[in-house]
Design a protein around this motif. Structure first.
Motif, PDB file in Angstrom:
ATOM      1  N   PRO A 174       0.678  -0.904  -0.345  1.00 42.39           N
ATOM      2  CA  PRO A 174       0.174   0.006   0.183  1.00 42.39           C
ATOM      3  C   PRO A 174       0.907   1.394   0.051  1.00 42.39           C
ATOM      4  CG  PRO A 174       0.224  -0.683   2.168  1.00 42.39           C
ATOM      5  CD  PRO A 174       0.998  -1.694   1.045  1.00 42.39           C
ATOM      6  N   ARG A 175       0.103   2.608  -0.339  1.00 42.60           N
ATOM      7  CA  ARG A 175       0.789   3.945  -0.211  1.00 42.60           C
ATOM      8  C   ARG A 175       0.566   3.995   1.230  1.00 42.60           C
ATOM      9  NH1 ARG A 175      -2.977   8.053   0.751  1.00 42.60           N
ATOM     10  NH2 ARG A 175      -4.848   7.359   1.638  1.00 42.60           N
ATOM     11  N   MET A 176       2.075   4.683   1.691  1.00 43.62           N
ATOM     12  CA  MET A 176       2.684   4.647   2.369  1.00 43.62           C
ATOM     13  C   MET A 176       2.368   6.451   3.180  1.00 43.62           C
ATOM     14  SD  MET A 176       4.551   1.885   3.592  1.00 43.62           S
ATOM     15  CE  MET A 176       4.389   0.752   2.722  1.00 43.62           C
ATOM     16  N   VAL A 177       2.046   6.143   4.069  1.00 39.51           N
ATOM     17  CA  VAL A 177       1.964   7.377   4.849  1.00 39.51           C
ATOM     18  C   VAL A 177       2.109   7.677   6.597  1.00 39.51           C
ATOM     19  CG1 VAL A 177      -0.198   9.106   6.500  1.00 39.51           C
ATOM     20  CG2 VAL A 177      -0.383   8.111   4.170  1.00 39.51           C
ATOM     21  N   LYS A 178       3.161   8.567   6.706  1.00 35.87           N
ATOM     22  CA  LYS A 178       3.783   9.196   7.987  1.00 35.87           C
ATOM     23  C   LYS A 178       3.117   9.767   8.740  1.00 35.87           C
ATOM     24  CE  LYS A 178       8.284  10.434   7.582  1.00 35.87           C
ATOM     25  NZ  LYS A 178       9.070  11.917   7.641  1.00 35.87           N
ATOM     26  N   LEU A 179       2.573  10.077   9.808  1.00 31.99           N
ATOM     27  CA  LEU A 179       2.166   9.675  11.001  1.00 31.99           C
ATOM     28  C   LEU A 179       3.156  10.785  11.948  1.00 31.99           C
ATOM     29  CD1 LEU A 179       0.415  11.214  12.374  1.00 31.99           C
ATOM     30  CD2 LEU A 179      -0.958   9.685  12.993  1.00 31.99           C
ATOM     31  N   GLU A 180       3.481  11.929  12.699  1.00 30.70           N
ATOM     32  CA  GLU A 180       4.623  12.331  12.877  1.00 30.70           C
ATOM     33  C   GLU A 180       3.662  12.522  14.554  1.00 30.70           C
ATOM     34  OE1 GLU A 180       8.595  15.318  13.541  1.00 30.70           O
ATOM     35  OE2 GLU A 180       7.291  15.357  11.556  1.00 30.70           O
ATOM     36  N   GLY A 298      14.881  10.455   2.705  1.00 31.60           N
ATOM     37  CA  GLY A 298      14.104  10.463   1.543  1.00 31.60           C
ATOM     38  C   GLY A 298      13.677   9.256   0.676  1.00 31.60           C
ATOM     39  N   ALA A 299      12.955   8.376   2.035  1.00 30.86           N
ATOM     40  CA  ALA A 299      12.018   7.533   1.889  1.00 30.86           C
ATOM     41  C   ALA A 299      10.516   8.186   1.114  1.00 30.86           C
ATOM     42  CB  ALA A 299      11.638   6.342   3.441  1.00 30.86           C
ATOM     43  N   THR A 300       9.825   7.666   0.235  1.00 29.53           N
ATOM     44  CA  THR A 300       9.088   8.351   0.062  1.00 29.53           C
ATOM     45  C   THR A 300       7.536   8.443   0.574  1.00 29.53           C
ATOM     46  OG1 THR A 300       9.008   8.165  -2.160  1.00 29.53           O
ATOM     47  CG2 THR A 300       7.467   8.523  -1.792  1.00 29.53           C
ATOM     48  N   TYR A 301       6.803   8.866   0.768  1.00 29.85           N
ATOM     49  CA  TYR A 301       5.086   9.116   1.503  1.00 29.85           C
ATOM     50  C   TYR A 301       4.441   9.753   0.939  1.00 29.85           C
ATOM     51  CZ  TYR A 301       8.230   7.212   6.310  1.00 29.85           C
ATOM     52  OH  TYR A 301       8.778   6.940   6.944  1.00 29.85           O
ATOM     53  N   ALA A 302       3.092   8.942   1.034  1.00 27.15           N
ATOM     54  CA  ALA A 302       2.065   9.751  -0.247  1.00 27.15           C
ATOM     55  C   ALA A 302       2.001  10.848   0.801  1.00 27.15           C
ATOM     56  CB  ALA A 302       1.246   8.455  -0.036  1.00 27.15           C
ATOM     57  N   ALA A 303       1.894  10.921   2.449  1.00 29.45           N
ATOM     58  CA  ALA A 303       0.864  12.089   2.736  1.00 29.45           C
ATOM     59  C   ALA A 303       2.052  12.209   4.024  1.00 29.45           C
ATOM     60  CB  ALA A 303      -0.113  12.197   3.151  1.00 29.45           C
ATOM     61  N   HIS A 304       2.327  13.130   4.767  1.00 31.38           N
ATOM     62  CA  HIS A 304       2.887  13.580   6.618  1.00 31.38           C
ATOM     63  C   HIS A 304       2.064  14.017   7.252  1.00 31.38           C
ATOM     64  CE1 HIS A 304       6.217  15.364   8.138  1.00 31.38           C
ATOM     65  NE2 HIS A 304       5.355  14.167   9.786  1.00 31.38           N
ATOM     66  N   LEU A 305       1.469  13.764   7.975  1.00 35.95           N
ATOM     67  CA  LEU A 305       0.298  13.626   9.136  1.00 35.95           C
ATOM     68  C   LEU A 305       1.547  14.428  10.345  1.00 35.95           C
ATOM     69  CD1 LEU A 305      -2.301  11.794   9.167  1.00 35.95           C
ATOM     70  CD2 LEU A 305      -2.298  13.856   7.226  1.00 35.95           C
ATOM     71  N   THR A 306       0.533  15.371  11.463  1.00 36.25           N
ATOM     72  CA  THR A 306       0.941  15.715  12.339  1.00 36.25           C
ATOM     73  C   THR A 306       0.566  15.641  13.579  1.00 36.25           C
ATOM     74  OG1 THR A 306       1.194  17.673  12.222  1.00 36.25           O
ATOM     75  CG2 THR A 306       2.974  16.724  11.212  1.00 36.25           C
ATOM     76  N   SER A 479      -1.391  18.757  11.244  1.00 38.14           N
ATOM     77  CA  SER A 479      -1.734  19.167  10.081  1.00 38.14           C
ATOM     78  C   SER A 479      -1.143  17.955   9.218  1.00 38.14           C
ATOM     79  CB  SER A 479       0.296  20.270  10.072  1.00 38.14           C
ATOM     80  OG  SER A 479       1.179  19.197   9.764  1.00 38.14           O
ATOM     81  N   MET A 480      -0.949  18.204   7.888  1.00 45.11           N
ATOM     82  CA  MET A 480      -1.426  17.258   6.294  1.00 45.11           C
ATOM     83  C   MET A 480      -0.117  18.511   5.243  1.00 45.11           C
ATOM     84  SD  MET A 480      -4.051  15.363   5.344  1.00 45.11           S
ATOM     85  CE  MET A 480      -3.399  14.623   3.639  1.00 45.11           C
ATOM     86  N   THR A 481       0.930  17.493   5.067  1.00 43.86           N
ATOM     87  CA  THR A 481       1.344  17.817   3.792  1.00 43.86           C
ATOM     88  C   THR A 481       1.213  16.628   2.541  1.00 43.86           C
ATOM     89  OG1 THR A 481       3.217  17.523   4.461  1.00 43.86           O
ATOM     90  CG2 THR A 481       3.208  19.721   5.135  1.00 43.86           C
ATOM     91  N   THR A 482       1.403  16.890   1.726  1.00 42.86           N
ATOM     92  CA  THR A 482       1.068  16.228   0.280  1.00 42.86           C
ATOM     93  C   THR A 482       1.966  16.716  -0.784  1.00 42.86           C
ATOM     94  OG1 THR A 482      -1.591  15.908   1.056  1.00 42.86           O
ATOM     95  CG2 THR A 482      -0.818  14.668  -1.412  1.00 42.86           C
ATOM     96  N   PRO A 483       3.198  15.495  -0.441  1.00 40.86           N
ATOM     97  CA  PRO A 483       4.009  15.892  -1.476  1.00 40.86           C
ATOM     98  C   PRO A 483       3.642  15.608  -2.953  1.00 40.86           C
ATOM     99  CG  PRO A 483       4.781  14.462   0.345  1.00 40.86           C
ATOM    100  CD  PRO A 483       3.253  14.285   0.351  1.00 40.86           C
TER     101      PRO A 483
END
Length: 716
Positions: A174-180, A298-306, A479-483
């Motif tokens: 699946p696509r990867m999402v980072k939650l910080e 540098g690993a790829t994430y579809a989104a970065h949530l905090t 927050s949410m950022t989507t590369p």
């Protein structure tokens, strides 16, 4: 038990950066090129560490036998746990349980009987779910294993039967999402509040069908039990996996757990230590400590949530939806009366949860008119709670004890919500009708809040919690950022896919466009036909898309090759260049809805060998691939068709003239090695790119689907 060697590895030199989950999947990928890093979107054949089935083991046995299998390939891989309907003492259910146990004994499979506990809890307690492993289950809450750094994900019953027979099945990473996580939780705020708040704040499919990786300074402050709760409910959040990569706290947890197993049950100077546990032992833990994985820079994430944990207050989910989350201080003011309270399930019935509830009710009594049901997540948990005195405290307060198992959480057994009643539960789902009557209201909260509400008779905070001391934030700080370039077709160029012998080099044919998002399985294959077991594939081809566009079947028939025979997809025209058929393009979330596999077989039987879409419903895609229907995502093509060939430039209202299925006169040729899509329009040629399917899916296609693959494997 002999340890299986790692299947493949990505070489260190010039290795593509990977996330933690991608690295774990790489370890369990089979027949995968050594020099290629596993990435989100890849189709891989996996050989999981373990596969768990529960009460559904019975149907899986039937499927296993129907495909001609007689012997489980690796008896150490499956685990059977009876946990869902454990209160049911009817002769029929007891016979079912007996049959499952007998099959386990015959095959040499680890078996845990009714009363031992909920399967997911057992897999953690017994080391089947272990850090940096890939363990799957025929149950949606296998995400829970991510709480200990194990990638856990659900499979369907057909996959479980295939795993028994061959030791492997396929998976699309699946696509990867980072939650910080930043900050730290205030006193009285728990892991349950974290995930309830996340479900309520990020409630627009931000993590749908993703693997969520939990990172950040705030993680260290979360106990393993908190992490298990959070990972468990990533299922309700829409994710396919939720993982906390192992850290010092994880290692401390296993140090303590293994130390407890090494102590004799009756300590004496002459008492020898018990034999090492087959999965929870020092050598395995030492090996883990020496090879900890982490996501690469540098690993790829579809989104970065905090999420700032310091901004959280206790939260309550509902009623009847996990997407509705209300701060407890606000909801308590409404004095929502309850009739039932539940401290059950794999989400929040561990020893720490029972202790938290016991601390609230100690020396007090459950409110008149309220029934408070308690069930431990496992017999091990219950024994620990009994030793600590927490079990007796709950019983003395008036709690009604249920056996260790799923029970009310799944809507089975004693104590279900009745019409007009309101309940609050420490479980994971409060869908309408899930825990009883569809005319009841269900809320979700932490164990302490559930216990406090049972005492007062309305949803409230424990007396020990001072609302004034909680954070004063009006909403969690997030927050949410989507590369950019997060989609599969916009990703970095992929190496050419090596084709499995017999798989077509190209798929080509006329294009049909259905400008509709969320075209569900009932639209693709009407429910009234679903349980007509004698319906032929040719008849399925006649009724395909009947509920969406009654003219779809005849339109496909007018475009397909004259040699194609409805219901016989193997009759599709094929030459040295590849396979010909009608190629369908659809919007987003194509195939959402029920799990009926006929939605896939009907399209294929009508002469549609491949579907391009913005995205697919995960279960539909799994059924499609298991039945040899190719599914590929091409958002750019969907965007162009939407802009040029829909009414008002948006999907959902048909084509320019309102037609439900648009015939453009275009021709498509898709190179299955490079992923290049060439579209010949009336005005020229356009080129798009998709991520081609991997060899694992190609192999299934050549075998006619998963069932054919299994038959070939066991006949080899």
């Amino acid at each position: 038990m002999a340890r299986r060697a790692l299947a493949t590895h990505a070489p260190a030199a010039q290795r593509t950066p990977q996330t933690f989950a991608e690295k774990v999947v790489q370890r369990y990928a089979v027949d995968w090129p050594d020099a290629r890093a596993v990435r989100a979107g890849d189709y891989v054949m996996i050989q999981p560490e373990h596969v768990m089935t529960h009460d559904n083991t019975g149907p899986v046995i039937s499927k296993f036998k129907s495909i001609g299998a007689t012997k489980i390939k690796n008896p150490r891989q499956p685990v059977f746990t009876l946990d869902h309907d454990v209160q049911n003492k009817s002769p029929k259910n007891l016979q079912k349980y007996l049959s499952i146990e007998q099959f386990a004994r015959e095959q040499g499979v680890d078996f845990y009987p009714a009363g031992r506990g909920i399967g997911h809890q057992i897999l953690v307690e017994e080391g089947y779910a272990f850090p940096q492993c890939l363990t799957v289950a025929s149950d949606s809450h296998s995400n829970m294993y991510g709480g200990v750094g194990c990638v856990g994900t659900p499979i369907v019953r057909t996959d479980a039967a295939a795993l028994w027979a061959t030791g492997r099945t396929w998976w699309q990473v699946p696509r990867m999402v980072k939650l910080e996580f930043t900050g730290a939780l205030a006193p009285g705020v728990t892991g349950k509040d974290v995930i309830v708040a996340l479900c309520g704040v990020f409630n627009n499919d931000e993590v749908l069908n993703a693997a969520v990786e939990f990172t950040g300074e705030g993680v260290q402050g979360l106990s393993i039990d908190d992490r298990l709760t959070i990972a468990n409910m990533t299922t309700e959040w829409g994710a396919l996996a939720g993982v906390f990569p192992p850290d010092e706290r994880t290692l401390e947890y296993y140090d303590a757990l293994i130390a407890s197993l090494e102590r004799p049950a009756f300590a004496a100077t002459s008492t020898p230590s018990p034999p090492p546990h087959p999965r929870l032992n020092r050598p395995r833990l030492d090996a883990l400590k020496a090879s900890l994985l982490a996501s690469d820079p540098g690993a790829t994430y579809a989104a970065h949530l905090t999420l700032d944990l310091a901004s959280l207050v206790p939260y309550v989910s509902g009623p009847n939806s996990v997407k509705l989350a209300t701060p407890l201080p606000e909801l308590a003011q409404q004095e929502v009366k309850i009739q039932k309270a539940y401290l059950v399930s794999c989400t929040n019935s561990r020893a720490s949860d029972l202790a938290a509830a016991a601390a609230v009710v100690r020396g007090k009594k459950i409110a008149p008119g309220v029934e408070f049901y308690v069930a431990a997540a496992s017999s091990v948990v219950q024994e620990a709670a009994e030793r600590a005195g927490d079990w007796a405290t709950l019983v003395d307060a008036g709690a009604k004890v249920l056996p260790a198992g799923c029970g009310p959480c799944i809507g089975l057994g004693t104590g279900l919500l009745e019409e007009g009643q309101v309940g609050i539960s420490a479980t994971n789902r409060n869908y309408k009708g899930r825990m009883g009557s569809p005319k009841a209201l269900a809320y979700l909260a932490s164990p302490a809040v559930v216990a406090a509400s049972a005492l007062r008779g309305s949803i409230c905070a424990p007396d020990s919690m001072d609302i004034e001391d909680l954070p004063t934030c009006t909403a969690p700080r997030t927050s949410m950022t989507t590369p950019q370039a997060a989609g599969p077709s916009a990703a970095a160029p992929q190496p050419a896919e090596e084709l499995f012998p017999g798989f077509p080099a190209t798929f080509r044919g006329p294009l049909l466009w259905t400008p509709q998002d969320n075209l569900n399985t009932d639209g693709i294959y009407p429910g009234k036909y679903t349980y007509q077991d004698d319906i032929t594939l040719a008849r399925q081809a006649d009724v395909v898309m009947e509920n969406y566009d009654p003219g779809f079947s005849s339109l496909v028939a007018s475009l397909r090759s004259a040699s194609f025979l409805p219901g016989q997809p193997e009759s599709a025209e094929r030459d040295a260049q590849g396979l010909k058929g009608v190629l369908l393009v659809a919007g987003y979330n194509f195939g959402t809805g029920s799990s009926r596999e006929q939605a896939a077989t009907a399209l294929k039987s009508a002469g549609v060998p491949l579907v391009l879409a913005g995205s697919f419903g995960d279960i539909f895609k799994r059924n499609a691939i298991n039945n040899g229907l190719v599914c590929l995502e091409c958002p750019e093509l969907v965007a162009d068709l939407t802009a040029e060939y829909t009414k008002a430039g948006k999907r959902g209202e048909g084509g320019r003239e309102g037609e439900l299925t648009v015939r453009l006169g275009w021709h498509v040729e898709l190179d299955m090695s490079s992923g290049v899509v060439r579209v010949r329009t009336l005005d020229g040629e356009r080129t798009y790119t998709v991520r081609p399917v991997g060899r694992s899916v190609q192999e299934l296609w050549v075998d006619g689907g998963l069932e054919g693959y299994v038959k070939r494997q066991i006949g080899a």
